[in-house]
Design a protein around this motif. Structure first.
Motif, PDB file in Angstrom:
ATOM      1  N   PHE A 108       0.830  -1.203   0.000  1.00 22.92           N
ATOM      2  CA  PHE A 108       0.000   0.000   0.000  1.00 22.92           C
ATOM      3  C   PHE A 108       0.865   1.254   0.000  1.00 22.92           C
ATOM      4  N   ILE A 109       1.907   1.276   0.831  1.00 22.79           N
ATOM      5  CA  ILE A 109       2.801   2.443   0.902  1.00 22.79           C
ATOM      6  C   ILE A 109       3.505   2.645  -0.441  1.00 22.79           C
ATOM      7  N   LEU A 110       4.002   1.549  -1.049  1.00 22.20           N
ATOM      8  CA  LEU A 110       4.659   1.661  -2.352  1.00 22.20           C
ATOM      9  C   LEU A 110       3.694   2.172  -3.419  1.00 22.20           C
ATOM     10  N   SER A 111       2.463   1.700  -3.396  1.00 21.61           N
ATOM     11  CA  SER A 111       1.474   2.146  -4.379  1.00 21.61           C
ATOM     12  C   SER A 111       1.138   3.621  -4.186  1.00 21.61           C
ATOM     13  N   ALA A 112       0.943   4.037  -2.941  1.00 23.94           N
ATOM     14  CA  ALA A 112       0.595   5.428  -2.662  1.00 23.94           C
ATOM     15  C   ALA A 112       1.730   6.370  -3.065  1.00 23.94           C
ATOM     16  N   THR A 113       2.971   6.020  -2.741  1.00 21.49           N
ATOM     17  CA  THR A 113       4.088   6.887  -3.124  1.00 21.49           C
ATOM     18  C   THR A 113       4.298   6.873  -4.636  1.00 21.49           C
ATOM     19  N   GLY A 114       4.063   5.725  -5.291  1.00 24.06           N
ATOM     20  CA  GLY A 114       4.199   5.664  -6.747  1.00 24.06           C
ATOM     21  C   GLY A 114       3.174   6.536  -7.441  1.00 24.06           C
ATOM     22  N   ILE A 115       1.937   6.521  -6.962  1.00 26.39           N
ATOM     23  CA  ILE A 115       0.908   7.376  -7.549  1.00 26.39           C
ATOM     24  C   ILE A 115       1.235   8.845  -7.311  1.00 26.39           C
ATOM     25  N   PHE A 116       1.750   9.148  -6.113  1.00 29.07           N
ATOM     26  CA  PHE A 116       2.098  10.530  -5.789  1.00 29.07           C
ATOM     27  C   PHE A 116       3.239  11.040  -6.673  1.00 29.07           C
ATOM     28  N   LEU A 117       4.216  10.195  -6.941  1.00 31.47           N
ATOM     29  CA  LEU A 117       5.382  10.614  -7.717  1.00 31.47           C
ATOM     30  C   LEU A 117       5.204  10.475  -9.225  1.00 31.47           C
ATOM     31  N   TRP A 118       4.128   9.845  -9.664  1.00 36.21           N
ATOM     32  CA  TRP A 118       3.894   9.617 -11.095  1.00 36.21           C
ATOM     33  C   TRP A 118       3.717  10.941 -11.823  1.00 36.21           C
ATOM     34  N   PRO A 119       4.449  11.175 -12.920  1.00 37.84           N
ATOM     35  CA  PRO A 119       4.344  12.462 -13.621  1.00 37.84           C
ATOM     36  C   PRO A 119       3.005  12.651 -14.337  1.00 37.84           C
ATOM     37  N   GLY A 120       2.220  11.604 -14.474  1.00 39.34           N
ATOM     38  CA  GLY A 120       0.940  11.711 -15.163  1.00 39.34           C
ATOM     39  C   GLY A 120      -0.070  12.585 -14.439  1.00 39.34           C
ATOM     40  N   TRP A 121       0.152  12.863 -13.157  1.00 43.64           N
ATOM     41  CA  TRP A 121      -0.769  13.733 -12.418  1.00 43.64           C
ATOM     42  C   TRP A 121      -0.669  15.172 -12.902  1.00 43.64           C
ATOM     43  N   ARG A 122       0.508  15.563 -13.366  1.00 46.64           N
ATOM     44  CA  ARG A 122       0.673  16.927 -13.844  1.00 46.64           C
ATOM     45  C   ARG A 122       0.236  17.055 -15.303  1.00 46.64           C
ATOM     46  N   SER A 123       0.568  16.054 -16.103  1.00 49.56           N
ATOM     47  CA  SER A 123       0.195  16.038 -17.506  1.00 49.56           C
ATOM     48  C   SER A 123      -0.021  14.581 -17.906  1.00 49.56           C
ATOM     49  N   LEU A 124      -1.222  14.264 -18.304  1.00 51.75           N
ATOM     50  CA  LEU A 124      -1.544  12.879 -18.613  1.00 51.75           C
ATOM     51  C   LEU A 124      -0.677  12.339 -19.748  1.00 51.75           C
ATOM     52  N   ALA A 125      -0.381  13.167 -20.750  1.00 46.28           N
ATOM     53  CA  ALA A 125       0.451  12.731 -21.869  1.00 46.28           C
ATOM     54  C   ALA A 125       1.869  12.410 -21.389  1.00 46.28           C
ATOM     55  N   ALA A 126       2.400  13.197 -20.449  1.00 46.31           N
ATOM     56  CA  ALA A 126       3.751  12.950 -19.936  1.00 46.31           C
ATOM     57  C   ALA A 126       3.814  11.667 -19.122  1.00 46.31           C
ATOM     58  N   GLY A 127       2.714  11.306 -18.491  1.00 47.41           N
ATOM     59  CA  GLY A 127       2.697  10.098 -17.680  1.00 47.41           C
ATOM     60  C   GLY A 127       2.791   8.829 -18.495  1.00 47.41           C
ATOM     61  N   PHE A 128       2.309   8.857 -19.734  1.00 49.42           N
ATOM     62  CA  PHE A 128       2.332   7.670 -20.580  1.00 49.42           C
ATOM     63  C   PHE A 128       3.355   7.765 -21.702  1.00 49.42           C
ATOM     64  N   LYS A 129       4.150   8.807 -21.723  1.00 48.06           N
ATOM     65  CA  LYS A 129       5.133   9.015 -22.777  1.00 48.06           C
ATOM     66  C   LYS A 129       6.344   8.101 -22.569  1.00 48.06           C
ATOM     67  N   ILE A 130       6.789   7.460 -23.647  1.00 44.19           N
ATOM     68  CA  ILE A 130       7.976   6.605 -23.612  1.00 44.19           C
ATOM     69  C   ILE A 130       9.116   7.363 -24.268  1.00 44.19           C
ATOM     70  N   LYS A 131      10.185   7.583 -23.520  1.00 47.25           N
ATOM     71  CA  LYS A 131      11.351   8.289 -24.039  1.00 47.25           C
ATOM     72  C   LYS A 131      12.263   7.294 -24.728  1.00 47.25           C
ATOM     73  N   LEU A 132      12.391   7.409 -26.034  1.00 43.35           N
ATOM     74  CA  LEU A 132      13.226   6.494 -26.778  1.00 43.35           C
ATOM     75  C   LEU A 132      14.706   6.883 -26.706  1.00 43.35           C
ATOM     76  N   ASN A 133      14.999   8.181 -26.602  1.00 37.19           N
ATOM     77  CA  ASN A 133      16.370   8.673 -26.501  1.00 37.19           C
ATOM     78  C   ASN A 133      16.519   9.511 -25.230  1.00 37.19           C
ATOM     79  N   PRO A 134      16.600   8.862 -24.078  1.00 35.27           N
ATOM     80  CA  PRO A 134      16.724   9.643 -22.836  1.00 35.27           C
ATOM     81  C   PRO A 134      18.065  10.355 -22.790  1.00 35.27           C
ATOM     82  N   SER A 135      18.037  11.568 -22.299  1.00 34.20           N
ATOM     83  CA  SER A 135      19.298  12.318 -22.235  1.00 34.20           C
ATOM     84  C   SER A 135      19.740  12.512 -20.806  1.00 34.20           C
TER      85      SER A 135
END
Length: 87
Positions: A60-87
């Protein structure tokens, strides 16, 4: 059909709507009985129930912190975006 008293000397199969006894099952200790006891946490007795509780709390703690830290809360597109060339 639900299973009542899993792990006891005799399992009773009941109709959950009428309460009618549909049958009984004597656990034989085969792999299915062991998996059933693992599922309800009765393999290790009270210690197993405590261990399952601690594991559940940590999940439960891992799930709650993962949801809190997930970037999709700020922008849904960013939360599901796959970076092919991470810098």
């Amino acid at each position: 059909m639900s299973n009542l008293f899993l792990g006891s000397p005799l399992d009773v199969l009941l109709n959950p709507y009428t309460g009618e006894i549909l049958g009984t099952h004597q656990p034989t200790g085969d792999w299915l009985d062991i998996v059933g006891r693992l599922h309800v946490g009765s393999v290790a007795g009270d210690t197993g129930i405590i261990v399952y509780g601690i594991i559940g709390l940590l999940m439960f703690i891992l799930s709650a912190t993962g949801i809190f830290l997930w970037p999709g809360w700020r922008s849904l597109a960013a939360g599901f975006k796959i970076k092919l060339n991470p810098s």
